[in-house]
Motif scaffolding. Structure first.
Motif, short mmCIF file in Angstrom:
data_model
loop_
_atom_site.label_atom_id
_atom_site.label_comp_id
_atom_site.label_asym_id
_atom_site.label_seq_id
_atom_site.Cartn_x
_atom_site.Cartn_y
_atom_site.Cartn_z
N ALA A 92 0.84 -1.20 0.00
CA ALA A 92 0.00 0.00 0.00
C ALA A 92 0.88 1.26 0.00
O ALA A 92 0.64 2.20 -0.76
N CYS A 93 1.91 1.26 0.84
CA CYS A 93 2.82 2.42 0.91
C CYS A 93 3.59 2.59 -0.40
O CYS A 93 3.81 3.71 -0.86
N TRP A 94 3.99 1.47 -0.98
CA TRP A 94 4.82 1.51 -2.18
C TRP A 94 4.08 2.21 -3.32
O TRP A 94 4.65 3.00 -4.07
N LYS A 95 2.77 1.94 -3.44
CA LYS A 95 1.97 2.58 -4.49
C LYS A 95 2.04 4.11 -4.35
O LYS A 95 2.03 4.84 -5.32
N VAL A 96 2.08 4.55 -3.10
CA VAL A 96 2.10 5.98 -2.82
C VAL A 96 3.50 6.57 -3.04
O VAL A 96 3.67 7.65 -3.60
N VAL A 97 4.50 5.82 -2.59
CA VAL A 97 5.88 6.33 -2.60
C VAL A 97 6.50 6.31 -4.00
O VAL A 97 7.18 7.26 -4.41
N ARG A 150 7.34 14.82 1.19
CA ARG A 150 6.09 14.45 0.51
C ARG A 150 5.71 13.01 0.82
O ARG A 150 4.54 12.70 1.02
N ILE A 151 6.72 12.13 0.87
CA ILE A 151 6.45 10.73 1.19
C ILE A 151 5.83 10.65 2.59
O ILE A 151 4.83 9.96 2.82
N LYS A 193 -1.49 10.23 5.24
CA LYS A 193 -2.85 10.21 4.69
C LYS A 193 -3.39 8.79 4.56
O LYS A 193 -4.58 8.59 4.41
N LEU A 194 -2.48 7.82 4.52
CA LEU A 194 -2.92 6.44 4.29
C LEU A 194 -3.91 5.95 5.34
O LEU A 194 -4.52 4.91 5.18
N GLU A 250 2.25 11.82 2.53
CA GLU A 250 1.39 10.84 1.85
C GLU A 250 1.12 9.64 2.75
O GLU A 250 0.02 9.11 2.80
N LEU A 251 2.16 9.19 3.46
CA LEU A 251 1.99 8.03 4.35
C LEU A 251 1.03 8.37 5.48
O LEU A 251 0.26 7.52 5.92
#
Length: 337
Positions: free
Chosen positions: A201-206, A311-312, A318-319, A315-316
């Motif tokens: 899930a994190c990888w999709k964001v990062v 930014r990472i 917000k997950l 974004e994390l």
């Protein structure tokens, strides 16, 4: 390599000819007889901008002098029990070589706890392994395979990864800053294995936030990565956590096992430790060994990388479900203490 790139290397060479003697001396330890290839690494890391690459390399050489990096392989972490505790909590090792002769470096990202010593010891140990790789392992591989080998591949084991481990996050940021600024373009590929759902899930964001140069090098493999990795390396060079049949997460095998490349008892760590002891003995005839960690200045991260990290982080957050992580991240200042 295009004409413009050749031109960039020539300009860079003439700038490097003007640096003073101490910088030239430490540069020899960096390039190991391959100065041009080293200039190319720094140029790649700065998108072939000569002025930026030159500043980056000079900063790196000054960092080496100020922190006596040329002597870091003569500064053992003693006593041995402390070193063993560091090896048990900073999981990294050399499991073997690819068929092309590149060292395979295994990293236990998820199960490293970094809780047995101060930050300084972990940074010292990490730099010692970088320096041993660059001054001992890679020159030996170059000789054995009859061609210049200056990079490695890294296999990252995500078993046991927890997003809440602040300790790890802080240290990994410190270590990656040291690597980005002083050991650029040393990794040919990153293979990520034993990936739990939370990481996917994190990888999709990062992934979209990373620089293209970095993104191209990262591959997330199925399960323990065994089948994919066997395309580039033999079974005997696979990290222990990639050897299982089928998928699913691998558990850290007992610390005493000889094929566990994280263990202090593994050949690679024994070699590094003995090498550092020998180098220290040579230096000791000049000045006695001090106990205690080496304090290395952690350079300020490149502004571009710092922006991406920010930014990472947001974004994390917000997950969702990561409130524990976000509150502990607030106000985190990585300064090596």
């Amino acid at each position: 390599m295009g004409v413009a790139n050749h031109e960039a290397i020539k300009q860079f060479q003439s700038l490097m000819d003007q640096i003073d003697e101490p910088l030239k001396n430490t540069f020899q330890n960096v390039h190991q007889g391959y100065p041009n290839e080293t200039l190319v690494r720094f140029l790649k890391a700065r998108e072939w901008n000569v002025a930026k690459a030159h500043k980056m390399l000079v900063d790196c050489l000054q960092w080496r002098i100020q922190n006596e990096i040329d002597n870091i392989l003569a500064k053992p972490i003693i006593p041995a029990e402390l070193y063993r505790a560091i090896r048990d909590s900073q999981l990294v090792g050399l499991s073997g070589y690819t068929r092309e002769g590149l060292p395979v470096i295994a990293i236990g990202v998820g199960l490293s706890t970094f809780d047995k010593a101060s930050v300084h010891y972990y940074v010292q140990s990490h730099i010692q392994m970088n320096e041993y790789r660059d001054r001992v392992i890679l020159p030996a591989a170059t000789k054995k395979y009859g061609r210049h080998i200056s990079t490695c591949v890294k296999v990252l084991d995500m078993t046991g990864i927890k997003l809440s481990a602040l300790n790890q996050l802080k240290l990994l940021t410190v270590i990656s800053t040291v690597d980005d600024l002083n050991y650029p373009e040393k990794t040919e590929a990153y293979y990520i294995v034993n990936v739990p759902y939370i990481f996917s899930a994190c990888w999709k964001v990062v992934k979209p936030l990373l620089q293209e140069r970095t993104r191209r090098k990262i591959q997330v493999l199925q399960g323990c990565g065994r089948d994919e990795l066997l395309k580039i390396t033999d079974y005997s060079s696979l990290p222990h956590f990639c050897r299982k049949e089928g998928s699913g997460s691998s558990h850290h095998t007992g610390n005493g096992t000889a094929d566990n490349c994280f263990s202090f008892d593994h050949d690679f760590h024994q070699q590094v430790y003995n090498y550092i002891q020998q180098q220290a003995a040579l230096l000791e005839s000049i000045s006695p060994i001090k106990q205690g960690s080496v304090h290395v200045d952690i350079p300020e991260p490149d502004p571009e990388d710092a922006k991406i990290a920010k930014r990472i982080e947001s974004e994390l957050q917000k997950l969702g479900g990561l409130s524990g992580l976000s509150s502990s991240l607030n106000g985190l200042k990585v300064n090596g203490h």
